[in-house]
Design an enzyme around this catalytic site. Structure first.
Site: not given
Length: 99
Positions: A63-64
């Site tokens: 994810c980020r």
């Protein structure tokens, strides 16, 4: 939960290892670039898209920053999947991305 650094995952890709990467970010985040070959399944869609995730394979979750992919790892582990979280997420990714 198992974790891998962005650098170690990049090494696996460079060594042409057959790795499965699942990016759990939202559409607008992925539009800015994802790890080449990564499959995009937003975190909120994972429960209804389990049929797209091969239970026989090991998957690296991205994810980020590592938080949402960590949540995905917890959920998938409970379902019997073999998963590893990429610590630091795309913020730590220094290699090529595809758009």
């Amino acid at each position: 939960m198992k974790e891998i650094t962005a650098k170690d995952l990049a090494s696996k890709l460079k060594d042409s290892e057959n790795v499965s990467i699942i990016d759990v970010r939202e559409d607008e985040e992925v539009a800015q670039g994802k790890i080449p070959g990564a499959k995009h399944i937003p975190l909120g869609q994972i429960p209804e898209r389990l049929n797209e995730i091969d239970k026989e394979k090991h998957h690296f979750m991205v994810c980020r920053s590592g938080g949402r992919s960590g949540n995905a790892c917890s959920f998938l582990s409970e379902q019997g999947y073999d998963v590893t979280n990429m610590a630091g997420g795309m913020l730590d990714w220094e290699d090529k991305v595809e758009k």
